[in-house]
Structure formats: C-alpha cells, structure tokens
Design a protein around this motif. Structure first.
Motif, PDB file in Angstrom:
ATOM      1  N   LYS A  41       1.279  -0.829   0.202  1.00 59.52           N
ATOM      2  CA  LYS A  41      -0.304  -0.050  -0.389  1.00 59.52           C
ATOM      3  C   LYS A  41       0.760   1.143  -0.044  1.00 59.52           C
ATOM      4  CE  LYS A  41      -3.923  -2.643   0.650  1.00 59.52           C
ATOM      5  NZ  LYS A  41      -2.970  -4.117   0.186  1.00 59.52           N
ATOM      6  N   ASP A  42       0.271   2.665  -0.314  1.00 59.59           N
ATOM      7  CA  ASP A  42       0.780   3.273  -0.986  1.00 59.59           C
ATOM      8  C   ASP A  42       1.465   3.672   1.016  1.00 59.59           C
ATOM      9  OD1 ASP A  42       1.027   3.481  -3.594  1.00 59.59           O
ATOM     10  OD2 ASP A  42      -0.124   4.607  -3.181  1.00 59.59           O
ATOM     11  N   ALA A  43       0.134   4.038   1.701  1.00 58.67           N
ATOM     12  CA  ALA A  43       0.060   4.513   3.037  1.00 58.67           C
ATOM     13  C   ALA A  43       1.110   3.849   3.967  1.00 58.67           C
ATOM     14  CB  ALA A  43      -1.403   4.533   3.285  1.00 58.67           C
ATOM     15  N   PRO A  44       1.831   4.634   4.498  1.00 53.77           N
ATOM     16  CA  PRO A  44       2.947   3.911   5.630  1.00 53.77           C
ATOM     17  C   PRO A  44       2.583   3.207   6.822  1.00 53.77           C
ATOM     18  CG  PRO A  44       3.276   6.281   5.652  1.00 53.77           C
ATOM     19  CD  PRO A  44       1.825   6.390   4.520  1.00 53.77           C
ATOM     20  N   TYR A  45       2.827   2.329   6.703  1.00 51.44           N
ATOM     21  CA  TYR A  45       2.731   1.607   8.011  1.00 51.44           C
ATOM     22  C   TYR A  45       1.301   0.660   7.712  1.00 51.44           C
ATOM     23  CZ  TYR A  45       6.446   4.583  10.311  1.00 51.44           C
ATOM     24  OH  TYR A  45       7.241   5.711  10.192  1.00 51.44           O
ATOM     25  N   TYR A  46       0.874   0.412   6.690  1.00 56.19           N
ATOM     26  CA  TYR A  46      -1.194   0.408   6.532  1.00 56.19           C
ATOM     27  C   TYR A  46      -0.416  -1.432   5.698  1.00 56.19           C
ATOM     28  CZ  TYR A  46      -5.544  -0.061   4.695  1.00 56.19           C
ATOM     29  OH  TYR A  46      -6.528  -0.351   4.418  1.00 56.19           O
ATOM     30  N   LEU A  47      -0.591  -1.845   5.999  1.00 56.41           N
ATOM     31  CA  LEU A  47      -0.597  -3.580   5.531  1.00 56.41           C
ATOM     32  C   LEU A  47      -2.328  -3.151   4.572  1.00 56.41           C
ATOM     33  CD1 LEU A  47       0.606  -6.026   8.450  1.00 56.41           C
ATOM     34  CD2 LEU A  47       1.939  -4.118   6.004  1.00 56.41           C
ATOM     35  N   GLY A  48      -3.637  -2.908   5.025  1.00 58.53           N
ATOM     36  CA  GLY A  48      -4.630  -3.338   4.380  1.00 58.53           C
ATOM     37  C   GLY A  48      -5.680  -3.804   5.655  1.00 58.53           C
ATOM     38  N   VAL A  49      -7.076  -3.764   4.744  1.00 55.20           N
ATOM     39  CA  VAL A  49      -8.222  -4.356   5.479  1.00 55.20           C
ATOM     40  C   VAL A  49      -8.562  -5.245   5.057  1.00 55.20           C
ATOM     41  CG1 VAL A  49     -10.925  -3.757   5.876  1.00 55.20           C
ATOM     42  CG2 VAL A  49      -8.944  -2.145   5.576  1.00 55.20           C
TER      43      VAL A  49
END
Length: 576
Positions: free
Chosen positions: A504-512
């Motif tokens: 993902k583009d957002a830092p530290y974010y893996l997904g839902v």
C-alpha cells in the motif's frame, strides 16, 4: 483408518511448523523484465514454506518426482528435526535395502512434512501427482491417505516407462512406474482426453443424419424402481409388442419416447392389459406392479403404419430410437459423436501417448548438445498429460518441488505455446545444478535448441531465478535486520489473514480484511511506539484495528475505546 508408523514419525508430523520461514532472494529474470514463473534453488522444505504467504490454496496442479529410495540416488537426509535419533541421520547418504535398516524411516521422515506443505498450497479444485516405484509405493499411499484423506485418493496410475524389454532381464520385468494422484477435495473430477481417430471411426452415418453416430442400448437399469418406464412399444414393421429386457426400462420418459416413436408413424398411448408381462420385466409379483402404465401402440392399421415407417427408413435421418436389421429387428438408440465429449482418462498410460525414459533422455541430450546431464528425466509428454487432465484453465499455477532437470517447466511452456495459455510454473531444486541444468534447460526451451533438422523452435516465455534467502527470525525470535520490510509485511499479513499481500502507498498500513485494518509500525533503527501521535496517522476506517509496534503507551481502556488490539514486535508476530 489404518495409519503407518515408523521411527521418527512423532517428531515430523508437525515439523513443517518448526521449519524457519526464509525469504526468497531474486537473482535474475530471464526472457523479460519481470516474470511470475519461478525457479528456486534451495531446500524444498524451506522453499515450500516461503511460498505460503503468496500461494497457499492457489496451486492447481502439483507434480513431484521424489527419490524412489532404491539406494542408487545418493540422496541425503538433511532435515534439522530436534530429535537425537534423527540428528544421527544428518549428512549420511541413504543406503540400499539390507545395508541401511533405517532407509524407509528416513524416506518417510523426509516426505511427510513436505507433503503437509504441498497439501496447504494445493487449491480447492487442485490435484497432486507423485511419481514413485515399488520401493515406497505402499508407504507413500498410506501417508498420503493420512495427509490428503483416503477419500481424496484419485488413482494409482501405471505409466509405461519403457517401450522394449531387455533380453537379459530376470524375473518379472518392471515395465511401469506408478503415479499416485490425490485431490484437495473428494468430488474432484479429471478433464477428459482428446478423442482419437480410432475412437471416432466407430461412429458411422448409414442414414445420412446430421452427424455420425453409433448404435447404443435403448434400455437402462432399474425396472423395479422405474415401473412407469416399463411398457410395450409396438413395432411398426411387424406389429410385435417390444418390451425392455428383464430388469431394464426404456431409457427416456414415456412422453419423450412417444414423441420419438411418432417420427416413424402415428402412435398413441393405450392400456393393453399387460400387467403380467410388465411384472415379469420388473421382477416383481403381478400384484405389486403399477397398473396405470399404458403401452405405445400404432394408432393406424399395421399396413398403413408399415408404409409410413418404410418411407422414413428409405428417406434417412431416422429418429433417435430406430429398428435394427433393416427395420425388422429390435429397438436401438443412436449416440451421436458430437455429444460424447472426450475420452475419460484411465489408470494405464501407454508410452505411445505419454512418452518413455528413452525419449526423455534423447530430449535432454538434444537440449544440451549430446551431453547426458541428468540420469532419470521424465518426458515432457508425461507432464503434459497431467496438466491436461488437472484443468483446462490456461492460467493455472503448476508446482514441482523436486524439479530435477526441469521437465515440468518444459511441459508448461509447451502447453502455453500450443494453446496460447498463460500457465505459470514454480520449480524448486536443491541440487547444485539448479542453475546450470534446471534453469539452463528452461532457457534453451524458451529460445529453441538444436541445429539443422534436429532444431527445435523455442516456446517463448520467461522465469525469475531465486536463491533461498535469509530467515525472517533470528535468535530469540528477533526480526532479522537483513530482511526487507516488504517481506516482513507480507509475512505478517499472511499470518493474520491467510491471503496474499499487496503493498500500500500509506506508511505502515497493511490493508483491511473482514472489517479489521492492520498496521505494522516498524523501523529498523528506531523505537516505534503506539501512542496518540501515531493514531493521527491512522486514516483507514474500520470496525477494528490490529496495530503492531515496539511499545504501547495507550491504556487498556483507550485501546478498547478505539477498537485497537496492540501486538508487540517481535513477541506477538505469529510463527507459521
């Protein structure tokens, strides 16, 4: 269900869970800038585990050709199982029958954890095929029944590996090798094979119908339970009342049979008081036969009916049910060529259809300019047969965890060239020749090989070559600083969701996944703390949050308020 026991079984049943998770290090890509085809050099037990995050439940076809344990392969038991008895085996070449009393124990200890991981990788509609000979066939069958389920056993295929028998052979000559086949689910069905000219030659067209057909049985079994389909049909040429054979009924419902027979002449339903005869056909007492079943009888005189039927017979294109012996015989049924489909595969695969060992050796020599680079290759046609019957999907994933000379990749590339498909292959080979023989063969198949009349056109295609890399965890369950962050994220996402990770583009974010948002707040050179400052970066709306970090300063009440589950790095990172 009976199970097999051997020395070390209790130590290897769950050994696949103790195998370290290692990342794959890309070495090069051949044939393009990127490729989904993979050749992995390294221990296949560790390599199989490295495939789980991306490929669990996604591999449609698995073929493996493990050591047959004849004592001639020179294979070595190298699994690091934490047991004193098994540790004594490490690094020792497995000997022949009578020389090494633990040879079968070693083989089973080697195969069991690998089969466990292969079962995890297999898709719900997938199947695995395992080449083996008599040395371990029955042991392999029992552990496969245990791992895949005896109800998922598909077949023990006999492959005719040779086309000639040596004159100096003694005893009963082994002309075949075995291929055990298991599916992931019990209701799996193989695809049919292409029909042969010999099969099609049985279909004729004596009445100039729209397509060739062959004579088939007009009856079906089950008269006693299908009494409404047991009745007389009057013959339009002779007037005789025709019944199904004893114990049988007409193949179609009466309304459909009436419609078909009306293609010969005019027919009608009529009660002819034949309960005794129908009871005899059904094999039941007369008082138990249905009494409301009419016969299909001529609605005009026999002479008029015969003239009508003769006109149809001379005209051609007879109805689906017809009269044999130039119209004077019994009733038969047409089975049309275009309705029968392909040929069901059997458990005997002849060398004429699937190749033999000499063919495989000649192919290897042709690829490597006359050098016999591999002792026991399989012919590509054998693997192509497996690919065909596993599925018609032209984008399925095919895995070979004992890749050897690379025959499986060769077969996949051949099939893709043949039908324009995009099947993907994953090969694993632990031998030192993984690059010089396995990958080199695939390169030459892609580009073409040989010269002059022996030249073979390239299939096209590509692959990426990997080495088995660093373990994700080092001592004390610490994260290995040499492992890239994306590989750690891939692992954690898989451990939490058992699905493939997409960056993902957002830092530290893996997904839902299933209403839960996952964050991995991690920096190799910094302490990462879950606090209000970090929460300001959480933008994704979700029912619940799982956040990994080194520490957490939020209270239990605050975590509950915001629907957060805190997981400490590395303590709470699950071990696969």
């Amino acid at each position: 269900m009976p199970t097999l026991d051997w020395i070390g079984k209790d130590k290897v049943i769950n050994h696949h869970m103790d195998v370290p998770y290692r990342v794959l290090d890309k070495q090069y890509t051949y044939g393009g800038d990127k490729s989904e085809n993979m050749i992995i050099h390294g221990d296949n037990l560790e390599a199989l585990k490295s495939l789980l995050p991306k490929y669990e439940g996604k591999v449609k076809c698995i073929y493996i050709d493990p050591p047959y344990n004849t004592g001639n392969e020179g294979w070595v038991y190298n699994d690091n199982v934490n047991d004193p008895k098994i540790k004594k085996w490490l690094g020792e070449v497995v000997g022949k029958e009578g020389e090494d009393l633990s040879r079968h124990d070693k083989w089973l200890c080697m195969m069991y954890p690998r089969l466990k991981l292969l079962q995890k990788l297999l898709s719900e509609d997938g199947a695995i095929f395992i080449s083996i000979d008599d040395n371990e066939l029955y042991n392999l069958k029992m552990i496969c029944d245990e791992i895949f389920g005896s109800n998922c056993f598909v077949s023990n295929v006999s492959w005719q590996r040779t086309y000639s028998t040596r004159n100096d052979s003694k005893g009963i000559v082994n002309e075949i090798e075995h291929i055990l086949a298991y599916s992931k689910n019990p209701d799996w069905q193989p695809q049919k094979l292409a029909r042969t000219a010999e099969m099609d030659a049985k279909y004729k067209n004596p009445d100039n119908d729209v397509t060739p057909w062959r004579t088939d049985n007009a009856f079906a079994p089950g008269a006693a339970t299908h009494q409404g389909m047991v009745y007389a049909i009057q013959h339009p040429f002779t007037g005789e009342m025709l019944y199904p054979a004893n114990g049988s009924c007409w193949r179609y419902q009466q309304s459909q049979m009436l419609s078909i027979m009306s293609g010969w002449c005019a027919y009608e339903l009529k009660d002819i008081d034949d309960a005794e005869k129908r009871a005899d056909v059904c094999g039941v007492p007369q008082e138990k036969v249905r009494n409301d079943v009419c016969a299909i009888v001529l609605s005009c005189s026999l002479e008029e009916s015969k003239r009508s039927a003769e006109r149809v017979y001379k005209r051609g294109q007879w109805p689906r049910f017809f009269f044999t012996k130039n119209g004077l015989g019994g009733i038969a049924r047409k089975t049309y060529l275009d309705s029968v489909g392909g040929k069901p595969p059997t458990n005997l695969w002849l060398h004429s259809d699937t190749g033999h060992t000499d063919e495989a050796a000649k192919i290897i020599k042709g690829i490597f300019a006359g050098r016999a680079t591999f002792d026991t290759p399989k012919p590509p046609r054998l693997i192509e047969r497996i690919l065909h019957i596993v599925g018609v999907e032209d984008d399925m994933i095919v895995l070979d965890a004992f890749a050897g000379s690379g025959t499986t990749a060769h077969a996949v590339l051949n099939k893709n060239k043949e039908d324009g498909g995009h099947r993907r292959f994953i090969l694993i080979e632990m031998g030192d020749y993984a690059d010089t023989i396995t990958a080199e063969r695939v390169k030459r198949v892609i580009d073409g090989y040989g010269e002059g009349k022996s030249a073979v056109e390239g299939t096209g295609g590509d692959f990426t070559y990997y080495e088995l890399g660093q373990p994700l965890f080092i001592e004390d369950h610490q994260l290995n600083p040499e492992v890239p962050d994306e590989k750690i994220c891939e692992y954690i996402w898989y451990a939490e969701t058992h699905t493939s990770y997409e960056p993902k583009d957002a830092p530290y974010y893996l997904g839902v996944a299933n209403g839960t948002a996952y964050y991995f707040y991690y920096e190799k050179e910094a302490l990462c703390i879950l606090n209000y400052e970090f929460l300001s970066h959480v933008q994704e709306k979700a029912d619940h949050y799982v956040i990994y970090a080194d520490q957490c300063t939020l209270s239990d009440d605050e975590l509950l308020k915001y629907g957060i589950t805190f997981k400490k790095i590395p303590r709470d990172i699950a071990r696969l």
